[in-house]
Write a protein that holds these residues in place. Structure first.
Motif, mmCIF file in Angstrom:
data_model
loop_
_atom_site.group_PDB
_atom_site.id
_atom_site.type_symbol
_atom_site.label_atom_id
_atom_site.label_comp_id
_atom_site.label_asym_id
_atom_site.label_seq_id
_atom_site.Cartn_x
_atom_site.Cartn_y
_atom_site.Cartn_z
ATOM 1 N N MET A 289 -27.842 4.200 -2.722
ATOM 2 C CA MET A 289 -28.415 3.422 -3.815
ATOM 3 C C MET A 289 -29.250 2.292 -3.219
ATOM 4 O O MET A 289 -28.958 1.785 -2.126
ATOM 5 C CB MET A 289 -27.313 2.880 -4.720
ATOM 6 C CG MET A 289 -26.264 2.057 -4.002
ATOM 7 S SD MET A 289 -24.788 1.719 -5.010
ATOM 8 C CE MET A 289 -25.464 0.679 -6.295
ATOM 9 N N GLN A 298 -30.009 2.477 -16.656
ATOM 10 C CA GLN A 298 -28.830 3.184 -16.144
ATOM 11 C C GLN A 298 -28.334 4.102 -17.259
ATOM 12 O O GLN A 298 -27.873 3.628 -18.296
ATOM 13 C CB GLN A 298 -27.737 2.207 -15.707
ATOM 14 C CG GLN A 298 -28.197 1.111 -14.760
ATOM 15 C CD GLN A 298 -28.615 1.621 -13.395
ATOM 16 O OE1 GLN A 298 -28.303 2.758 -13.020
ATOM 17 N NE2 GLN A 298 -29.318 0.799 -12.625
ATOM 18 N N GLN A 360 -22.282 4.709 -0.498
ATOM 19 C CA GLN A 360 -20.997 4.397 -1.104
ATOM 20 C C GLN A 360 -19.915 5.372 -0.652
ATOM 21 O O GLN A 360 -20.084 6.583 -0.695
ATOM 22 C CB GLN A 360 -21.116 4.406 -2.627
ATOM 23 C CG GLN A 360 -21.872 3.212 -3.179
ATOM 24 C CD GLN A 360 -21.232 1.893 -2.797
ATOM 25 O OE1 GLN A 360 -20.030 1.698 -2.976
ATOM 26 N NE2 GLN A 360 -22.033 0.974 -2.268
ATOM 27 N N ASN A 366 -15.693 6.514 -5.259
ATOM 28 C CA ASN A 366 -16.070 7.931 -5.162
ATOM 29 C C ASN A 366 -15.132 8.757 -4.308
ATOM 30 O O ASN A 366 -15.361 9.956 -4.134
ATOM 31 C CB ASN A 366 -17.521 8.102 -4.708
ATOM 32 C CG ASN A 366 -17.879 7.312 -3.471
ATOM 33 O OD1 ASN A 366 -17.290 6.274 -3.164
ATOM 34 N ND2 ASN A 366 -18.863 7.786 -2.748
ATOM 35 N N TYR A 414 -18.957 6.862 -10.749
ATOM 36 C CA TYR A 414 -18.701 5.624 -10.000
ATOM 37 C C TYR A 414 -19.975 4.792 -9.872
ATOM 38 O O TYR A 414 -19.934 3.558 -9.991
ATOM 39 C CB TYR A 414 -18.129 5.965 -8.626
ATOM 40 C CG TYR A 414 -17.997 4.784 -7.696
ATOM 41 C CD1 TYR A 414 -17.240 3.677 -8.047
ATOM 42 C CD2 TYR A 414 -18.628 4.786 -6.455
ATOM 43 C CE1 TYR A 414 -17.115 2.583 -7.183
ATOM 44 C CE2 TYR A 414 -18.508 3.711 -5.591
ATOM 45 C CZ TYR A 414 -17.761 2.613 -5.954
ATOM 46 O OH TYR A 414 -17.647 1.537 -5.103
ATOM 47 N N TYR A 415 -21.114 5.463 -9.619
ATOM 48 C CA TYR A 415 -22.372 4.708 -9.553
ATOM 49 C C TYR A 415 -22.619 3.984 -10.883
ATOM 50 O O TYR A 415 -22.990 2.803 -10.899
ATOM 51 C CB TYR A 415 -23.556 5.622 -9.232
ATOM 52 C CG TYR A 415 -24.878 4.923 -9.440
ATOM 53 C CD1 TYR A 415 -25.347 4.007 -8.492
ATOM 54 C CD2 TYR A 415 -25.625 5.120 -10.602
ATOM 55 C CE1 TYR A 415 -26.530 3.317 -8.699
ATOM 56 C CE2 TYR A 415 -26.811 4.440 -10.814
ATOM 57 C CZ TYR A 415 -27.261 3.539 -9.857
ATOM 58 O OH TYR A 415 -28.426 2.847 -10.074
ATOM 59 N N TYR A 416 -22.417 4.676 -11.980
ATOM 60 C CA TYR A 416 -22.642 4.036 -13.283
ATOM 61 C C TYR A 416 -21.679 2.864 -13.464
ATOM 62 O O TYR A 416 -22.062 1.803 -13.984
ATOM 63 C CB TYR A 416 -22.474 5.057 -14.413
ATOM 64 C CG TYR A 416 -22.766 4.474 -15.773
ATOM 65 C CD1 TYR A 416 -24.077 4.324 -16.205
ATOM 66 C CD2 TYR A 416 -21.737 4.051 -16.610
ATOM 67 C CE1 TYR A 416 -24.357 3.770 -17.454
ATOM 68 C CE2 TYR A 416 -22.002 3.496 -17.852
ATOM 69 C CZ TYR A 416 -23.316 3.357 -18.259
ATOM 70 O OH TYR A 416 -23.591 2.798 -19.483
ATOM 71 N N THR A 419 -22.898 -0.257 -11.570
ATOM 72 C CA THR A 419 -24.054 -0.943 -12.137
ATOM 73 C C THR A 419 -23.822 -1.465 -13.550
ATOM 74 O O THR A 419 -24.431 -2.457 -13.950
ATOM 75 C CB THR A 419 -25.270 -0.001 -12.160
ATOM 76 O OG1 THR A 419 -24.952 1.168 -12.931
ATOM 77 C CG2 THR A 419 -25.658 0.413 -10.748
ATOM 78 N N SER A 438 -30.097 -1.938 -9.473
ATOM 79 C CA SER A 438 -29.920 -0.896 -8.458
ATOM 80 C C SER A 438 -30.510 0.406 -8.946
ATOM 81 O O SER A 438 -30.639 0.627 -10.166
ATOM 82 C CB SER A 438 -28.433 -0.696 -8.128
ATOM 83 O OG SER A 438 -27.916 -1.796 -7.428
ATOM 84 N N PHE A 440 -30.226 4.713 -8.175
ATOM 85 C CA PHE A 440 -29.582 5.867 -7.529
ATOM 86 C C PHE A 440 -30.670 6.685 -6.846
ATOM 87 O O PHE A 440 -31.666 7.065 -7.475
ATOM 88 C CB PHE A 440 -28.858 6.700 -8.584
ATOM 89 C CG PHE A 440 -27.973 7.777 -8.045
ATOM 90 C CD1 PHE A 440 -26.648 7.526 -7.735
ATOM 91 C CD2 PHE A 440 -28.460 9.058 -7.854
ATOM 92 C CE1 PHE A 440 -25.819 8.530 -7.248
ATOM 93 C CE2 PHE A 440 -27.643 10.073 -7.365
ATOM 94 C CZ PHE A 440 -26.317 9.805 -7.061
#
Length: 686
Positions: A289, A298, A360, A366, A414-416, A419, A438, A440
């Motif tokens: 990211m 997002q 990450q 994750n 997890y990314y969501y 952020t 950020s 992705f």
């Protein structure tokens, strides 16, 4: 049970006394090897060394074999060399502090570190991350390793035959089942009119990749690997198991362990009283990211509510404001920093700024941690049989595709959460604030080299682990255990509480070091036994390994992301410091197959030992040992097991091999290693 561990201790006594006998084993019957090919092989390829798995261990094996002038076939499921540092995305080198200070590594690993520095214009840590002294981009790792193998081939006169996007499918054996005679593999490429490889995540193509037949998505080439030519020695070639999960071990139906081992005097910190094959360490789909100057849109994944209850920043940090947690996690494994060592700091490194790229790999993020028979990733022997994967032509990688798919979804969710999310499963309210600045990173030119943005293959911390051949002191098969190198305080009351009186005594006899004979003859009680403060020293060491015993435990219930789920209790009991250790050749030699070596995380080790024997420098060292040992065995006209079958008696050829490893810059022991040196306080890995 008492007799078993007395014999183990007695084996240690025999080693100290220089006594013992010779023993080799071929107790298992080879599996059926008829090849139900849909057509004749499209190609027959010859080599002296066949390496299955292109991770760091496989690459290191190829590196040494090419320098020795050997013809090497190297297969890999993905299209990148390097495993952990490329296709799995974990380009943050896990290294022990003192070992890194002294740069005491195998020469090929040192060459890789030097190449990283040169590649990034003198920056050893272009990511300015805080978890490692070297964080860099996965796409560049494949390039650097490819260059290293080309240079090794030129220097030694070897030949590399590289087979990306290729998986093992079937093995055949010689008449008595003691050697691999051939391996049939399947190489895949996109069918005409379909997108490039790495467009879909692994779970969508892996089962197809293992099928012989073409599909609407993939076209296949069937390749049969065979020895180059008959040699004067007992083996025409060698096959190296270097896959991430121990595929060849399962395919050949060799004795192995999987998951948690039963608690014993040799692995006293185990939380279970009987083996649990379903609880392996968590696997991780990494992603990259980028820090942006402005908030980015997002998009909430449709499956986000399923995984949201799992995510957490994990621990409260003294002095941290809520917004600091994001910067802490972002810089943990940052792979590229626009301005390293900037004035604004967190965790000893510069705070993120626009243009920085982070990878990450976070335990309560994750990491995906299944641990039951309903969701485990790596199939057990019984699950493989039920799924038809042990029948000729039935092998499909030995993994649960649904677990891969859920791991992929978990990573994207997890990314969501990072952020946009505001919940925290471990810390509760007040710790998690949105951080929308950020992006992705997806695309074939992005760090992971995939259209979907996830790593090409998940980071695997633990797979199948062979059980070595029985030898004096190891009647059930050679294995590296917790007590062989752990720094744990075994005086803690919990060990008296969980071990029987006889097992507690056996534990302390294992820890007695040079005084073990006296403790047995004098019947010394455990509270009066002084423990050695070093690792076990192996007479057949061919490499080195040091890292902490580091666990990412499976979760207690299924599915892992269920609200309120907890880590499997007790698994972290073994977590902690470890002494500098060695890689014994016996840990690399499987039962039954004389022309196979294991050069990966699948060496003969308990699950606790494997938690330390899994990091980058170990993989290189064990691969270097495999490549050198194979070249030596071919030149000497012997099998590797013949180098150790008379231990603990002297093995002259083993000593010649060890000297060759040392001359080639591949150490087999840490500085000042001896049975008399008990001073290792400076070598705590963390």
């Amino acid at each position: 049970m008492r007799q078993r561990f007395f014999r183990t201790t007695l084996g240690s006594v025999l080693l100290l006394l220089g006594l013992g006998g010779s023993l080799s084993v071929r107790a298992q019957t080879p599996p059926e090897t008829a090849l139900p090919l849909p057509r004749n092989p499209d190609a027959t390829v010859t080599c002296e060394v066949l390496i299955v798995g292109g991770g760091l261990a496989g690459t290191a094996t190829a590196y040494e074999s090419l320098k020795a002038g050997r013809t090497v076939c190297l297969t890999e499921l993905t299209d990148w060399l390097g495993g952990q540092i490329s296709s799995q995305g974990t380009t943050a080198l896990d290294e022990s502090r003192r070992q890194r200070q002294l740069l005491f590594y195998a020469q090929g690993y040192l060459a890789l570190r030097d190449r990283v520095r040169a590649y990034y214009g003198g920056r050893q840590n272009p990511g300015d991350c805080w978890v490692s002294a070297a964080c860099f981009l996965p796409e560049d790792a494949h390039t650097m390793l490819s260059e290293m193998l080309a240079e090794a081939a030129r220097a030694g006169g070897g030949e590399l035959k590289w087979f990306p996007n290729t998986v093992p499918k079937d093995l055949t054996y010689n008449a008595d089942g003691s050697q691999v005679a051939s391996l049939v593999a399947v190489q895949h490429r996109p069918a005409p009119g379909t997108p490039p490889l790495n467009t879909e995540p692994l779970s969508m193509v892996i089962e197809d990749a293992y099928e012989y037949s073409d599909s609407p998505r993939l076209q296949k080439t069937i390749i049969q690997f065979v020895p180059t030519e008959a040699t004067a020695g007992p083996a025409d070639w060698y096959v190296v198991e270097a896959t991430e999960t121990g595929e060849l071990i399962a395919l050949a139906q060799l004795p192995y362990r999987l998951g948690l081992d039963a608690r014993s005097p040799l692995d006293p910190s185990s939380p279970v009283t009987s083996n649990d094959a379903y609880c392996t360490q968590g696997f991780t789909y990494t992603f990259a990211m980028e820090k942006m100057a402005e908030p980015q849109p997002q998009i909430v994944p449709e499956f986000y509510p399923q995984y949201e209850p799992y995510f957490s920043y994990e621990n409260p940090r003294q002095g941290f404001a809520p917004e600091d947690y994001y910067d802490f996690v972002f810089t943990y494994r940052r792979l590229w920093a626009v301005q390293p060592r900037r004035a604004e700091r967190i965790a000893g490194v510069g705070r993120p700024q626009p243009g920085d790229i982070s990878m990450q790999n976070w335990t309560w993020g994750n990491d995906y941690r299944p641990g039951t028979a309903q969701d485990n990733l790596i199939y057990t022997p019984e699950q493989l049989r039920q799924d038809g994967q042990l029948a000729p032509g039935g092998w499909r990688g030995g993994l649960r595709t649904e677990a891969l798919r859920r791991g992929e979804e978990n990573a994207i969710a997890y990314y969501y959460w990072l952020t946009t999310g505001t919940t925290d499963s471990q810390l509760g309210e007040g710790f998690k604030v949105p951080n929308p600045n950020s992006r992705f990173l997806r695309g074939f030119d992005a760090p992971m080299g995939t259209a979907h943005g996830l790593s090409k293959y998940p980071y695997i911390r633990e797979g199948r682990r062979i059980i070595g051949r029985p030898s004096p002191g190891y009647t059930d098969g050679f294995t590296i255990h917790e007590v062989d190198f752990s720094w744990a305080d075994f005086r803690r009351e919990q060990y008296r509480e969980t071990l029987s009186e006889s097992d507690y005594l056996a534990l302390w006899r294992e820890l007695a070091g040079l005084s073990v004979i006296d403790t047995i003859l004098n019947r010394t009680p455990p509270e009066e036994i002084q423990r050695r403060t070093r690792s076990r020293i192996y007479p057949d060491s061919v490499g080195i390994a040091q890292y902490a015993i580091d666990f990412h435990p499976c979760m207690a219930e299924s599915p892992p992301e269920a609200p309120g789920n907890i880590e499997r209790p007790g698994v972290r009991k073994a977590h902690g410091q470890a002494y500098p250790a060695q890689i014994p050749l016996r840990a690399m030699i499987p039962q039954r197959l004389d022309n196979m070596l294991v050069a990966s995380k699948s060496i003969a080790a308990s699950t606790i030992a494997a938690a330390a024997y899994r990091v980058h420098s170990f993989e290189w060292s064990v691969g270097a040992a495999a490549g050198t040992t194979i070249d030596f065995a071919l030149r000497q006209g012997i099998f590797p097991y013949e180098l150790v079958d008379n231990l603990p008696s002297q093995e002259p050829l083993l000593e010649v091999l060890q000297q060759e490893l040392i001359r080639n810059g591949n150490p087999i022991a840490f500085p000042e290693t001896s049975i008399f040196n008990e001073s290792w306080d400076d070598w705590r890995p963390w």
